[in-house]
Design a protein around this motif. Structure first.
Motif, PDB file in Angstrom:
ATOM      1  N   SER A  88       0.825  -1.206   0.000  1.00  0.00           N
ATOM      2  CA  SER A  88       0.000   0.000   0.000  1.00  0.00           C
ATOM      3  C   SER A  88       0.862   1.260   0.000  1.00  0.00           C
ATOM      4  O   SER A  88       2.076   1.213   0.203  1.00  0.00           O
ATOM      5  CB  SER A  88      -0.912   0.001   1.220  1.00  0.00           C
ATOM      6  N   ILE A  89       0.223   2.376  -0.200  1.00  0.00           N
ATOM      7  CA  ILE A  89       0.929   3.650  -0.206  1.00  0.00           C
ATOM      8  C   ILE A  89       1.537   3.931   1.165  1.00  0.00           C
ATOM      9  O   ILE A  89       2.672   4.392   1.263  1.00  0.00           O
ATOM     10  CB  ILE A  89      -0.018   4.786  -0.632  1.00  0.00           C
ATOM     11  N   THR A  90       0.804   3.644   2.214  1.00  0.00           N
ATOM     12  CA  THR A  90       1.334   3.890   3.553  1.00  0.00           C
ATOM     13  C   THR A  90       2.574   3.041   3.812  1.00  0.00           C
ATOM     14  O   THR A  90       3.540   3.518   4.395  1.00  0.00           O
ATOM     15  CB  THR A  90       0.267   3.600   4.622  1.00  0.00           C
ATOM     16  N   ARG A  91       2.541   1.807   3.377  1.00  0.00           N
ATOM     17  CA  ARG A  91       3.711   0.925   3.531  1.00  0.00           C
ATOM     18  C   ARG A  91       4.882   1.453   2.697  1.00  0.00           C
ATOM     19  O   ARG A  91       6.033   1.442   3.140  1.00  0.00           O
ATOM     20  CB  ARG A  91       3.336  -0.501   3.098  1.00  0.00           C
ATOM     21  N   HIS A  92       4.596   1.920   1.506  1.00  0.00           N
ATOM     22  CA  HIS A  92       5.633   2.459   0.628  1.00  0.00           C
ATOM     23  C   HIS A  92       6.290   3.686   1.261  1.00  0.00           C
ATOM     24  O   HIS A  92       7.525   3.804   1.259  1.00  0.00           O
ATOM     25  CB  HIS A  92       5.012   2.830  -0.725  1.00  0.00           C
ATOM     26  N   LEU A  93       5.502   4.582   1.833  1.00  0.00           N
ATOM     27  CA  LEU A  93       6.049   5.775   2.485  1.00  0.00           C
ATOM     28  C   LEU A  93       6.871   5.406   3.716  1.00  0.00           C
ATOM     29  O   LEU A  93       7.932   5.987   3.964  1.00  0.00           O
ATOM     30  CB  LEU A  93       4.918   6.733   2.855  1.00  0.00           C
ATOM     31  N   LYS A  94       6.381   4.442   4.472  1.00  0.00           N
ATOM     32  CA  LYS A  94       7.112   3.982   5.653  1.00  0.00           C
ATOM     33  C   LYS A  94       8.453   3.378   5.246  1.00  0.00           C
ATOM     34  O   LYS A  94       9.481   3.634   5.884  1.00  0.00           O
ATOM     35  CB  LYS A  94       6.267   2.943   6.396  1.00  0.00           C
ATOM     36  N   SER A 113      15.777   6.031   4.063  1.00  0.00           N
ATOM     37  CA  SER A 113      16.581   7.241   4.255  1.00  0.00           C
ATOM     38  C   SER A 113      17.316   7.204   5.597  1.00  0.00           C
ATOM     39  O   SER A 113      18.467   7.629   5.686  1.00  0.00           O
ATOM     40  CB  SER A 113      15.717   8.489   4.141  1.00  0.00           C
ATOM     41  N   GLU A 114      16.673   6.669   6.639  1.00  0.00           N
ATOM     42  CA  GLU A 114      17.341   6.534   7.934  1.00  0.00           C
ATOM     43  C   GLU A 114      18.519   5.569   7.837  1.00  0.00           C
ATOM     44  O   GLU A 114      19.592   5.826   8.391  1.00  0.00           O
ATOM     45  CB  GLU A 114      16.357   6.049   8.995  1.00  0.00           C
TER      46      GLU A 114
END
Length: 101
Positions: free
Chosen positions: A36-42, A48-49
């Motif tokens: 999902s989009i939320t998983r992709h953003l997470k 990046s971290e």
């Protein structure tokens, strides 16, 4: 008359099983699916971290390699390191530690 048109238009839209299936499918894919989009953003945030951590540890490794090479240059450098880092001294010397505030 307008009300009848809106009701007939709404019933046509709600009665269209393909449209309903498409909307349900899109909602499922966008919010509930494994990708999902939320998983992709997470995952992007975590990536990046991890990249920042990688850069930090690469810098630390380079600094430690320099220190290792410096220590293996000779006895004088090893003595200097022991005196500065571990406050070691020769038997006839006194060590004074000055704390700056």
């Amino acid at each position: 008359m307008i009300r009848e048109l809106l009701q007939s238009g709404a019933s046509k839209i709600l009665g269209n099983k393909y449209l309903i299936a498409s909307v349900v499918f899109l909602v499922w894919i966008l919010f509930f699916d494994e990708n999902s989009i939320t998983r992709h953003l997470k995952d992007r945030r975590q990536l990046s971290e991890l990249v920042q951590q990688k850069e930090y540890y690469e810098e630390r490794i380079a600094a430690d390699k320099r220190k290792y090479e410096e220590l293996h240059k000779g006895k004088a450098e090893l003595e200097k390191f022991a005196r500065e880092q571990y406050y070691m001294s020769k038997p006839d010397e006194d060590v004074f530690i000055i704390v700056e505030e």
